[in-house]
Design a protein around this motif. Structure first.
Motif, short mmCIF file in Angstrom:
data_model
loop_
_atom_site.label_atom_id
_atom_site.label_comp_id
_atom_site.label_asym_id
_atom_site.label_seq_id
_atom_site.Cartn_x
_atom_site.Cartn_y
_atom_site.Cartn_z
N ALA A 157 6.97 2.72 -2.72
CA ALA A 157 8.07 1.85 -2.38
C ALA A 157 7.58 0.43 -2.45
CB ALA A 157 8.17 1.98 -0.88
N TYR A 158 8.44 -0.36 -2.98
CA TYR A 158 8.37 -1.85 -3.14
C TYR A 158 7.82 -2.35 -1.81
CZ TYR A 158 9.30 -6.75 -3.57
OH TYR A 158 9.02 -8.09 -3.38
N MET A 159 8.48 -2.33 -0.75
CA MET A 159 8.31 -2.97 0.56
C MET A 159 8.04 -1.94 1.77
SD MET A 159 9.87 -6.38 1.99
CE MET A 159 11.51 -5.69 2.03
N ALA A 160 7.33 -2.03 2.87
CA ALA A 160 7.40 -1.52 3.94
C ALA A 160 6.93 -2.55 5.32
CB ALA A 160 6.20 -0.33 4.07
N ASP A 161 7.44 -2.26 6.43
CA ASP A 161 6.93 -3.03 7.38
C ASP A 161 5.89 -2.05 8.19
OD1 ASP A 161 8.21 -0.98 9.03
OD2 ASP A 161 9.99 -2.15 9.73
N LYS A 192 4.25 -4.67 -1.10
CA LYS A 192 4.58 -5.84 -0.13
C LYS A 192 4.55 -5.23 1.40
CE LYS A 192 7.52 -9.77 1.02
NZ LYS A 192 9.02 -10.57 0.50
N LEU A 193 3.77 -5.77 2.22
CA LEU A 193 4.16 -5.48 3.60
C LEU A 193 4.25 -6.53 4.57
CD1 LEU A 193 2.88 -3.11 5.66
CD2 LEU A 193 0.72 -4.47 5.86
N VAL A 194 5.31 -6.16 5.46
CA VAL A 194 5.71 -7.32 6.36
C VAL A 194 5.70 -6.66 7.62
CG1 VAL A 194 7.32 -8.18 4.60
CG2 VAL A 194 8.05 -6.27 6.19
N GLU A 195 5.95 -7.72 8.57
CA GLU A 195 5.93 -7.27 10.08
C GLU A 195 7.17 -6.67 10.39
OE1 GLU A 195 3.18 -7.61 11.90
OE2 GLU A 195 2.10 -8.61 10.01
N VAL A 196 6.81 -5.90 11.41
CA VAL A 196 8.30 -5.23 12.16
C VAL A 196 9.40 -6.19 12.51
CG1 VAL A 196 8.97 -3.70 14.00
CG2 VAL A 196 6.80 -3.07 12.95
N HIS A 212 3.56 8.29 7.74
CA HIS A 212 2.64 8.46 8.42
C HIS A 212 1.34 7.27 8.25
CE1 HIS A 212 4.74 12.26 8.54
NE2 HIS A 212 3.94 12.16 9.73
N ARG A 213 1.01 7.05 6.88
CA ARG A 213 0.03 6.41 6.34
C ARG A 213 0.89 5.19 5.13
NH1 ARG A 213 -5.71 9.52 6.47
NH2 ARG A 213 -5.47 10.18 8.80
N ILE A 214 0.14 4.22 5.45
CA ILE A 214 0.57 3.01 4.24
C ILE A 214 -0.76 2.57 3.79
CG2 ILE A 214 1.81 0.94 4.00
CD1 ILE A 214 3.42 1.46 6.70
N VAL A 215 -0.66 2.17 2.35
CA VAL A 215 -1.68 1.58 1.80
C VAL A 215 -1.02 0.44 0.74
CG1 VAL A 215 -1.67 3.11 -0.32
CG2 VAL A 215 -3.85 1.49 0.43
N VAL A 216 -1.42 -0.93 0.56
CA VAL A 216 -0.76 -1.92 0.01
C VAL A 216 -1.63 -1.99 -1.43
CG1 VAL A 216 -0.64 -4.28 -0.26
CG2 VAL A 216 -0.36 -3.13 1.83
N ASN A 217 -0.63 -2.05 -2.54
CA ASN A 217 -1.37 -2.04 -3.96
C ASN A 217 -0.49 -3.01 -4.42
OD1 ASN A 217 -2.38 -1.88 -6.46
ND2 ASN A 217 -1.37 -0.10 -7.05
N ALA A 218 -0.93 -4.31 -4.26
CA ALA A 218 0.15 -5.45 -4.56
C ALA A 218 0.42 -5.85 -6.21
CB ALA A 218 -0.44 -6.77 -3.97
N ASN A 219 -0.58 -5.24 -6.88
CA ASN A 219 -0.35 -5.47 -8.31
C ASN A 219 -0.49 -4.13 -9.09
OD1 ASN A 219 -0.25 -8.46 -8.35
ND2 ASN A 219 -1.99 -8.19 -7.15
N PRO A 220 0.28 -3.12 -8.97
CA PRO A 220 0.06 -1.97 -9.83
C PRO A 220 0.07 -2.40 -11.44
CG PRO A 220 2.22 -2.28 -8.78
CD PRO A 220 1.45 -3.34 -8.14
#
Length: 232
Positions: A157-161, A192-196, A212-220
């Motif tokens: 996904a592009y972005m998650a909270d 991109k990860l943002v606050e709730v 269930h789980r999230i990982v940030v990869n800012a520059n794929p």
């Protein structure tokens, strides 16, 4: 509950195992969870059944797991762009369940919605329907397709909270929402990860209940399968 993990390897830790069914989002190389696929390769798990529209290209995307022979079966709609995929299949080294593209999307969506099977006209009269139940509705023949549920889903996904509400970006959405729904455990790679509270509820494409789980990869890398340039 903290759903955010520091890297792809830790996000997969304790989850992936030999012999699992893994659903992976993406269409070609567009919208694939690059870091999660690489971490799955590095985990060394084998005997996988992979559900994906296709298998990336040679040496990238799911193509990496074909090279390392970690995939024993593909459930896919397309073999093109990947010579090793085609070679293994034609040599009898890889099981392949061909599924029409729209049917594959619906099998994943239905699995995530708790629908065990559905009827479609697509594939009637072809090898796609071999061994499957046929039924007539309103004078037309339909084939029954079983839905798909994966042990683990890998999603981009592009972005998650931090709760796991997801926003996809344009065509990179493709199979990802259906794959996210179909996983017993869904692990998401985001840029991109943002606050709730920072994601407008009307803009959420996949609700956090599926994540269930999230990982940030800012520059794929975001590789392009085929670059076509206009010539003068």
């Amino acid at each position: 509950m903290n759903k955010v993990y520091p890297d792809a390897a830790s996000a997969l830790a304790g989850i992936v195992q030999d012999g699992q069914t893994i659903a992976v989002g993406g269409f070609g190389l567009c919208g694939i969870p690059e870091a999660l696929i690489a971490a799955l390769r590095d985990s060394g798990v084998t005997g996988l059944t992979a559900i994906s529209n296709n298998a990336g290209v040679d040496g990238f995307g799911l193509g990496q797991l074909l090279t390392t022979r970690q995939i024993k079966k593909m459930i896919a709609s397309y073999v093109g762009e990947n010579k090793e995929f085609a070679r293994q299949y034609l040599a009898g080294e890889l099981e392949l369940e061909f599924t029409p593209q729209g049917t594959l999307a619906e099998k994943l969506r239905a699995g995530g919605a708790g629908i065990p099977a559905f009827f479609t006209k697509t594939g009637v009269g072809t090898i796609v329907a071999d061994g499957k139940e046929l039924r007539e509705f309103d004078g037309e023949q339909y084939v029954m397709e079983r839905s798909l549920v994966a042990d683990v889903s890998l999603v981009k996904a592009y972005m998650a909270d931090r709760a796991g509400n997801l926003v996809y970006r344009k065509t990179a959405r493709n199979f990802n929402p259906n794959v996210a729904m179909a996983g017993k455990i869904t692990i998401v790679e985001v840029e991109k990860l943002v606050e709730v509270g920072e994601v407008d509820p009307d803009q959420v494409h996949t609700p956090s209940i599926f994540v269930h789980r999230i990982v940030v990869n800012a520059n794929p890398e975001k590789r392009i399968e085929q670059r076509t340039v206009r010539t003068d």
